[in-house]
Scaffold this motif. Structure first.
Motif, PDB file in Angstrom:
ATOM      1  N   LEU A  84       0.833  -1.201   0.000  1.00 18.55           N
ATOM      2  CA  LEU A  84       0.000   0.000   0.000  1.00 18.55           C
ATOM      3  C   LEU A  84       0.868   1.251   0.000  1.00 18.55           C
ATOM      4  O   LEU A  84       0.606   2.199  -0.739  1.00 18.55           O
ATOM      5  N   VAL A  85       1.918   1.259   0.804  1.00 15.23           N
ATOM      6  CA  VAL A  85       2.827   2.411   0.862  1.00 15.23           C
ATOM      7  C   VAL A  85       3.486   2.620  -0.501  1.00 15.23           C
ATOM      8  O   VAL A  85       3.566   3.749  -1.000  1.00 15.23           O
ATOM      9  N   ASP A 104       9.019  16.349   2.004  1.00 16.89           N
ATOM     10  CA  ASP A 104       9.720  15.111   1.621  1.00 16.89           C
ATOM     11  C   ASP A 104      10.373  14.458   2.836  1.00 16.89           C
ATOM     12  O   ASP A 104      10.355  13.230   2.979  1.00 16.89           O
ATOM     13  N   LYS A 105      10.969  15.286   3.714  1.00 18.14           N
ATOM     14  CA  LYS A 105      11.580  14.753   4.940  1.00 18.14           C
ATOM     15  C   LYS A 105      10.516  14.122   5.837  1.00 18.14           C
ATOM     16  O   LYS A 105      10.737  13.059   6.438  1.00 18.14           O
ATOM     17  N   ALA A 106       9.370  14.785   5.926  1.00 15.84           N
ATOM     18  CA  ALA A 106       8.270  14.219   6.719  1.00 15.84           C
ATOM     19  C   ALA A 106       7.817  12.888   6.123  1.00 15.84           C
ATOM     20  O   ALA A 106       7.540  11.927   6.858  1.00 15.84           O
ATOM     21  N   GLU A 107       7.768  12.823   4.802  1.00 13.05           N
ATOM     22  CA  GLU A 107       7.394  11.575   4.120  1.00 13.05           C
ATOM     23  C   GLU A 107       8.368  10.453   4.484  1.00 13.05           C
ATOM     24  O   GLU A 107       7.951   9.334   4.802  1.00 13.05           O
ATOM     25  N   LEU A 108       9.662  10.734   4.460  1.00  9.87           N
ATOM     26  CA  LEU A 108      10.666   9.719   4.788  1.00  9.87           C
ATOM     27  C   LEU A 108      10.540   9.249   6.234  1.00  9.87           C
ATOM     28  O   LEU A 108      10.687   8.055   6.531  1.00  9.87           O
ATOM     29  N   ALA A 109      10.255  10.186   7.144  1.00 10.05           N
ATOM     30  CA  ALA A 109      10.086   9.815   8.553  1.00 10.05           C
ATOM     31  C   ALA A 109       8.866   8.913   8.738  1.00 10.05           C
ATOM     32  O   ALA A 109       8.917   7.916   9.479  1.00 10.05           O
ATOM     33  N   ILE A 110       7.797   9.239   8.048  1.00 12.69           N
ATOM     34  CA  ILE A 110       6.582   8.416   8.156  1.00 12.69           C
ATOM     35  C   ILE A 110       6.821   7.036   7.550  1.00 12.69           C
ATOM     36  O   ILE A 110       6.404   6.014   8.112  1.00 12.69           O
ATOM     37  N   LYS A 111       7.524   6.980   6.426  1.00 10.17           N
ATOM     38  CA  LYS A 111       7.818   5.681   5.808  1.00 10.17           C
ATOM     39  C   LYS A 111       8.710   4.828   6.708  1.00 10.17           C
ATOM     40  O   LYS A 111       8.543   3.613   6.779  1.00 10.17           O
ATOM     41  N   ALA A 112       9.634   5.466   7.421  1.00  4.58           N
ATOM     42  CA  ALA A 112      10.480   4.718   8.358  1.00  4.58           C
ATOM     43  C   ALA A 112       9.632   4.130   9.473  1.00  4.58           C
ATOM     44  O   ALA A 112       9.841   2.977   9.889  1.00  4.58           O
ATOM     45  N   ALA A 113       8.674   4.910   9.972  1.00  2.00           N
ATOM     46  CA  ALA A 113       7.781   4.397  11.015  1.00  2.00           C
ATOM     47  C   ALA A 113       6.885   3.287  10.471  1.00  2.00           C
ATOM     48  O   ALA A 113       6.567   2.324  11.183  1.00  2.00           O
ATOM     49  N   LEU A 114       6.487   3.404   9.207  1.00  3.55           N
ATOM     50  CA  LEU A 114       5.635   2.372   8.600  1.00  3.55           C
ATOM     51  C   LEU A 114       6.368   1.060   8.387  1.00  3.55           C
ATOM     52  O   LEU A 114       5.735   0.011   8.272  1.00  3.55           O
ATOM     53  N   LYS A 115       7.683   1.086   8.330  1.00  2.00           N
ATOM     54  CA  LYS A 115       8.432  -0.170   8.209  1.00  2.00           C
ATOM     55  C   LYS A 115       8.240  -1.026   9.453  1.00  2.00           C
ATOM     56  O   LYS A 115       8.211  -2.250   9.376  1.00  2.00           O
ATOM     57  N   ASN A 116       8.097  -0.368  10.616  1.00  4.71           N
ATOM     58  CA  ASN A 116       7.881  -1.103  11.867  1.00  4.71           C
ATOM     59  C   ASN A 116       6.421  -1.494  12.035  1.00  4.71           C
ATOM     60  O   ASN A 116       6.128  -2.538  12.617  1.00  4.71           O
ATOM     61  N   ASN A 145       0.758  -1.682   8.848  1.00  6.36           N
ATOM     62  CA  ASN A 145      -0.705  -1.571   8.744  1.00  6.36           C
ATOM     63  C   ASN A 145      -1.284  -0.519   9.684  1.00  6.36           C
ATOM     64  O   ASN A 145      -2.481  -0.533   9.953  1.00  6.36           O
ATOM     65  N   ASN A 146      -0.464   0.392  10.177  1.00  5.43           N
ATOM     66  CA  ASN A 146      -0.930   1.440  11.077  1.00  5.43           C
ATOM     67  C   ASN A 146      -1.707   2.481  10.272  1.00  5.43           C
ATOM     68  O   ASN A 146      -1.145   3.234   9.476  1.00  5.43           O
ATOM     69  N   MET A 147      -3.017   2.537  10.488  1.00  2.00           N
ATOM     70  CA  MET A 147      -3.876   3.423   9.704  1.00  2.00           C
ATOM     71  C   MET A 147      -3.570   4.894   9.959  1.00  2.00           C
ATOM     72  O   MET A 147      -3.667   5.712   9.042  1.00  2.00           O
ATOM     73  N   ALA A 148      -3.210   5.236  11.179  1.00  2.00           N
ATOM     74  CA  ALA A 148      -2.902   6.637  11.481  1.00  2.00           C
ATOM     75  C   ALA A 148      -1.683   7.093  10.678  1.00  2.00           C
ATOM     76  O   ALA A 148      -1.676   8.204  10.124  1.00  2.00           O
ATOM     77  N   LEU A 149      -0.663   6.243  10.603  1.00  2.67           N
ATOM     78  CA  LEU A 149       0.528   6.600   9.828  1.00  2.67           C
ATOM     79  C   LEU A 149       0.227   6.670   8.331  1.00  2.67           C
ATOM     80  O   LEU A 149       0.728   7.551   7.621  1.00  2.67           O
TER      81      LEU A 149
END
Length: 163
Positions: free
Chosen positions: A81-82, A118-130, A133-137
């Motif tokens: 999905l990401v 873009d930096k915010a996007e990268l931070a969110i993608k890093a959190a999504l790796k952990n 399926n986190n809907m808030a992220l």
């Protein structure tokens, strides 16, 4: 029971069986009557068979279509999905940048704002790796993408210039 006795018993039982099995009554009279006196019924049976075959073919096509439709619309989850969201956003962003490349921007620092997003996007993608399926992220990532698109649109075509 050993193999030799088994083979002998089998041979004895096979030789004791009668070679032909006779029907309990004469069947030919009924077969001849059905063939000679009722050709209309045979024709009706053939047309019924054709209708049944057509219905079965339509049902099979419908079933295959339904299965392929359901498999094509399986919801994406996690990293798929990401990746899909990212690809879609990149296409949309590139299309906007190409569309507005000849128009002057209203501010000079809009690219810095895009870089921050873009930096915010990268931070969110890093959190999504952990937590893939986190809907808030996922919603937060989608929000960042929408902010980038809105920023590009606002900088290049302000609402007051549109009629």
């Amino acid at each position: 029971m050993n193999k030799a006795n088994f083979e002998q018993d089998l041979q004895q039982q096979l030789s004791a069986m009668t070679r032909e099995k006779q029907p309990e009554r004469d069947l030919w009279a009924g077969i001849e009557l059905a063939l000679v006196n009722n050709p209309e019924q045979i024709s009706k049976d053939k047309s019924k068979t054709k209708v049944y075959a057509l219905v079965a073919a339509v049902a099979l096509i419908g079933l295959v279509s339904l299965m392929s439709f359901n498999s094509a619309q399986t919801p994406l989850k996690g990293s798929d999905l990401v990746a899909s969201l990212s690809a879609q956003h990149q296409q949309q962003k590139q299309a906007l940048l190409v569309q507005f490349k000849d128009q002057p921007a209203l501010t000079n620092n809009w690219q810095e704002q895009v870089t921050e997003l873009d930096k915010a996007e990268l931070a969110i993608k890093a959190a999504l790796k952990n937590e893939p399926n986190n809907m808030a992220l996922l919603k937060l990532l989608q929000n960042v993408y929408q902010q980038q698109i809105s920023l590009i649109e606002r900088v290049h075509s302000p609402k007051w210039s549109q009629i």
